[in-house]
Structures are given as C-alpha cells and as structure tokens.
Design a protein around this motif. Sequence first.
Motif, PDB file in Angstrom:
ATOM      1  N   ARG A  49       0.844  -1.081   0.023  1.00 45.01           N
ATOM      2  CA  ARG A  49      -0.174  -0.049  -0.061  1.00 45.01           C
ATOM      3  C   ARG A  49       0.821   1.283  -0.160  1.00 45.01           C
ATOM      4  NH1 ARG A  49      -3.497  -1.389   5.332  1.00 45.01           N
ATOM      5  NH2 ARG A  49      -1.295  -2.215   5.746  1.00 45.01           N
ATOM      6  N   PRO A  50       1.731   1.337  -0.956  1.00 44.45           N
ATOM      7  CA  PRO A  50       2.607   2.700  -1.124  1.00 44.45           C
ATOM      8  C   PRO A  50       1.568   3.594  -1.136  1.00 44.45           C
ATOM      9  CG  PRO A  50       2.359   1.813  -3.243  1.00 44.45           C
ATOM     10  CD  PRO A  50       1.782   0.759  -2.188  1.00 44.45           C
ATOM     11  N   THR A  51       2.225   4.849  -0.191  1.00 44.79           N
ATOM     12  CA  THR A  51       1.515   6.203  -0.232  1.00 44.79           C
ATOM     13  C   THR A  51       1.518   7.022  -1.399  1.00 44.79           C
ATOM     14  OG1 THR A  51       3.333   7.360   0.593  1.00 44.79           O
ATOM     15  CG2 THR A  51       1.857   6.221   2.267  1.00 44.79           C
ATOM     16  N   LYS A  52       0.662   7.995  -1.527  1.00 47.27           N
ATOM     17  CA  LYS A  52       0.943   8.835  -2.733  1.00 47.27           C
ATOM     18  C   LYS A  52       2.182   9.620  -2.642  1.00 47.27           C
ATOM     19  CE  LYS A  52      -4.161   9.760  -3.453  1.00 47.27           C
ATOM     20  NZ  LYS A  52      -5.319  10.926  -3.274  1.00 47.27           N
ATOM     21  N   PHE A  53       2.734   9.933  -1.666  1.00 45.71           N
ATOM     22  CA  PHE A  53       3.908  10.578  -1.530  1.00 45.71           C
ATOM     23  C   PHE A  53       4.858   9.622  -2.202  1.00 45.71           C
ATOM     24  CE2 PHE A  53       7.928  11.201   0.939  1.00 45.71           C
ATOM     25  CZ  PHE A  53       8.107  12.569   0.324  1.00 45.71           C
ATOM     26  N   THR A  54       4.823   8.365  -1.764  1.00 44.85           N
ATOM     27  CA  THR A  54       5.840   7.436  -2.405  1.00 44.85           C
ATOM     28  C   THR A  54       5.758   7.398  -4.057  1.00 44.85           C
ATOM     29  OG1 THR A  54       5.828   6.165  -0.247  1.00 44.85           O
ATOM     30  CG2 THR A  54       6.590   5.131  -2.522  1.00 44.85           C
ATOM     31  N   LYS A  55       4.585   7.261  -4.311  1.00 45.51           N
ATOM     32  CA  LYS A  55       4.312   6.932  -5.838  1.00 45.51           C
ATOM     33  C   LYS A  55       4.865   8.171  -6.633  1.00 45.51           C
ATOM     34  CE  LYS A  55       1.489   3.973  -7.473  1.00 45.51           C
ATOM     35  NZ  LYS A  55       0.488   3.208  -7.813  1.00 45.51           N
ATOM     36  N   ASN A  56       4.738   9.367  -5.892  1.00 49.16           N
ATOM     37  CA  ASN A  56       4.822  10.727  -6.634  1.00 49.16           C
ATOM     38  C   ASN A  56       6.146  11.372  -6.524  1.00 49.16           C
ATOM     39  OD1 ASN A  56       2.425  10.789  -7.495  1.00 49.16           O
ATOM     40  ND2 ASN A  56       1.223  11.966  -6.243  1.00 49.16           N
ATOM     41  N   ALA A  57       7.168  10.462  -6.128  1.00 54.26           N
ATOM     42  CA  ALA A  57       8.656  10.748  -5.821  1.00 54.26           C
ATOM     43  C   ALA A  57       9.080  11.064  -7.102  1.00 54.26           C
ATOM     44  CB  ALA A  57       9.232   9.660  -4.853  1.00 54.26           C
ATOM     45  N   PHE A  58       8.768  10.547  -8.269  1.00 49.17           N
ATOM     46  CA  PHE A  58       9.474  10.781  -9.627  1.00 49.17           C
ATOM     47  C   PHE A  58       8.460  11.641 -10.591  1.00 49.17           C
ATOM     48  CE2 PHE A  58      11.314   7.044  -7.678  1.00 49.17           C
ATOM     49  CZ  PHE A  58      12.663   7.284  -7.736  1.00 49.17           C
ATOM     50  N   GLN A  59       9.114  12.388 -11.210  1.00 48.14           N
ATOM     51  CA  GLN A  59       8.436  12.962 -12.460  1.00 48.14           C
ATOM     52  C   GLN A  59       9.078  12.976 -13.535  1.00 48.14           C
ATOM     53  OE1 GLN A  59       7.869  16.967 -10.864  1.00 48.14           O
ATOM     54  NE2 GLN A  59       9.841  17.668 -12.110  1.00 48.14           N
ATOM     55  N   VAL A  60       8.785  13.316 -14.739  1.00 51.82           N
ATOM     56  CA  VAL A  60       9.197  13.064 -16.105  1.00 51.82           C
ATOM     57  C   VAL A  60       9.663  15.055 -16.304  1.00 51.82           C
ATOM     58  CG1 VAL A  60       8.648  13.173 -18.544  1.00 51.82           C
ATOM     59  CG2 VAL A  60       7.817  11.509 -17.136  1.00 51.82           C
ATOM     60  N   TRP A  61      11.097  14.882 -16.640  1.00 51.10           N
ATOM     61  CA  TRP A  61      11.501  15.934 -17.008  1.00 51.10           C
ATOM     62  C   TRP A  61      11.455  15.831 -18.665  1.00 51.10           C
ATOM     63  CZ3 TRP A  61      13.507  19.856 -13.806  1.00 51.10           C
ATOM     64  CH2 TRP A  61      13.521  19.599 -12.304  1.00 51.10           C
ATOM     65  N   ARG A  62      10.606  16.753 -19.221  1.00 51.86           N
ATOM     66  CA  ARG A  62      10.395  16.557 -20.692  1.00 51.86           C
ATOM     67  C   ARG A  62      11.497  17.381 -21.393  1.00 51.86           C
ATOM     68  NH1 ARG A  62       5.418  15.157 -20.982  1.00 51.86           N
ATOM     69  NH2 ARG A  62       5.246  15.932 -23.279  1.00 51.86           N
ATOM     70  N   ALA A  63      11.849  16.505 -22.705  1.00 50.47           N
ATOM     71  CA  ALA A  63      12.397  17.045 -23.801  1.00 50.47           C
ATOM     72  C   ALA A  63      11.778  18.328 -24.525  1.00 50.47           C
ATOM     73  CB  ALA A  63      12.824  15.999 -24.911  1.00 50.47           C
ATOM     74  N   THR A  64      12.729  18.958 -25.106  1.00 47.05           N
ATOM     75  CA  THR A  64      12.236  20.234 -25.717  1.00 47.05           C
ATOM     76  C   THR A  64      13.133  20.140 -27.039  1.00 47.05           C
ATOM     77  OG1 THR A  64      14.167  21.788 -24.839  1.00 47.05           O
ATOM     78  CG2 THR A  64      12.113  21.528 -23.815  1.00 47.05           C
ATOM     79  N   LYS A  65      12.886  20.956 -28.077  1.00 46.34           N
ATOM     80  CA  LYS A  65      13.321  20.917 -29.389  1.00 46.34           C
ATOM     81  C   LYS A  65      14.925  21.598 -29.275  1.00 46.34           C
ATOM     82  CE  LYS A  65       9.463  21.892 -32.184  1.00 46.34           C
ATOM     83  NZ  LYS A  65       8.660  22.706 -33.153  1.00 46.34           N
ATOM     84  N   SER A  66      15.118  22.046 -28.119  1.00 50.66           N
ATOM     85  CA  SER A  66      16.412  22.628 -27.899  1.00 50.66           C
ATOM     86  C   SER A  66      17.354  21.833 -26.940  1.00 50.66           C
ATOM     87  CB  SER A  66      16.576  24.061 -27.595  1.00 50.66           C
ATOM     88  OG  SER A  66      15.967  24.054 -26.175  1.00 50.66           O
ATOM     89  N   ASN A  67      16.531  20.716 -26.388  1.00 48.99           N
ATOM     90  CA  ASN A  67      17.446  19.742 -25.481  1.00 48.99           C
ATOM     91  C   ASN A  67      16.668  18.584 -25.528  1.00 48.99           C
ATOM     92  OD1 ASN A  67      18.744  18.807 -23.355  1.00 48.99           O
ATOM     93  ND2 ASN A  67      17.321  19.532 -21.665  1.00 48.99           N
ATOM     94  N   MET A  68      17.302  17.753 -26.426  1.00 51.13           N
ATOM     95  CA  MET A  68      16.812  16.482 -26.734  1.00 51.13           C
ATOM     96  C   MET A  68      17.255  15.440 -25.762  1.00 51.13           C
ATOM     97  SD  MET A  68      14.762  16.328 -29.418  1.00 51.13           S
ATOM     98  CE  MET A  68      14.489  17.200 -30.755  1.00 51.13           C
TER      99      MET A  68
END
Length: 234
Positions: A49-68
């Motif tokens: 039963r992982p908490t929301k805090f645990t499951k949301n510890a990571f996020q996507v740092w998105r690519a851009t046209k200037s930073n692939m």
Amino acid sequence: MSYDQKDLERGLLSVEKEQVPYATMLALNETASDVLKHVQDRMDVVFDRPTKFTKNAFQVWRATKSNMSAAVQERPSVGSRHYLKRQETGGARGQTGVEKLLAGRLAYDGLIAAALPASGAKLDSYGNWSRGERNQVLSQLMAQRDSRSNETDRSRKRKGSKRASYFVPKNGGLSPGVWRRDRSGEIAPVLTFVDAMPHYDKRLGFYDGAQEVFDARFAENFRVAFAKAMATRR
C-alpha cells in the motif's frame, strides 16, 4: 511525368530539420512517461500500500526542441535522503525526523538509533504509524519540535482521563520503547527502540527496469510521433 530532384532534396532536408527532431522530442517524452508508469506500477508490487507521496516521488523532465533529453528523476521536494534510495540500492537508512526528536529530547539512558512501530501502534490506511498517535506521543513525552505543542500539566488536566497516556519504561520489565496505557489500565507497545538502523535489501529495481522499458517502447513511440509530425507538416 518528371520530377525535380532538387525539390525532392529540399523536401527531405525539411523533414530532417523539422519533423524528425519534433518526432524525436515527442517520442522521448512519451517513453519517459512509460518509464514513470513502470516505476509506479513496480511500487505497487514491491511495497505494501504505497502512499501517494511514495508513488509521486518521481516526475518526467520533458525534452524540448533545444534539449533532446527526457528523464525520469526525483522531484525537487523529495530531498537527498528519501527512503526510496534505500529500496533501490539497499543498506541502512538514515534517521527519520521523529527518531531524531525522540533520541535528542527523551530522558532515556539507552541509544535510540531507530523507533519502529510495535504491535500496539495505531496504523493509517497505508499501514504506517498514524499521524494522530504520533503527535500525541511526541506531545506527551515533551518531544515536539515546537515546545508550545508539548502537553503541559494544565492541558493534561483539561483533557481529563479519557485519553490514553504514553510512557517510556525506565526500570526494565518492559521492552525499550514507547508504551500506551488506556483508560482501563491496559498497556501495549507502540514503538520499539533499537540501537542500530534497519538494513534494507534492494527491492525497487528502478534503473534496470527503466532501461528495459526504454528499449522496448522508444521505437514504437517514435513511429507514432513521426506519423503525427508528418500529418501536421505544412
């Protein structure tokens, strides 16, 4: 019929300069989202039963046209000592904030390296020690970070005898830790004090799994993204 080879070359160059980078950016971001989902799904398997805090510890740092470059990384708010690091690499964890307060403020002769929930601890829906009881323990044992939140004789009398009381045994007979005495006089262990930090095995497998997901998903994500890029090409 005839065609102008220069027109064809210009068209191919246009695709190479505009549509391919755009499609690559889309594919990288979609694949990073696939990796994030894999990590969160993995948590549901290895944790109870992982908490929301645990499951949301990571996020996507998105690519851009200037930073692939897209990445699945810790959120800035996670901090350098998040417990997931120990689940990834194994080893002893650091002290929690509650453990530091107990170790530093209790009149206790022994060493408190860690304080582990015991059989009598009240748990929340995720199986963790409940915040309500935690605050009661710290308040009654005069260990709150803000001393104004500690329970005084006056506040104790005002609340009466309906609430449970918490204590740390001093003269043996009971295991080291925090115990609760309810209104009927029954006692139960709430926290167990140990003099060494708990040691964790490797459980999460984030890095290996992430590479496998990337290898499996990027080509298909690029195919879909390239089709989308060509469909929107003027």
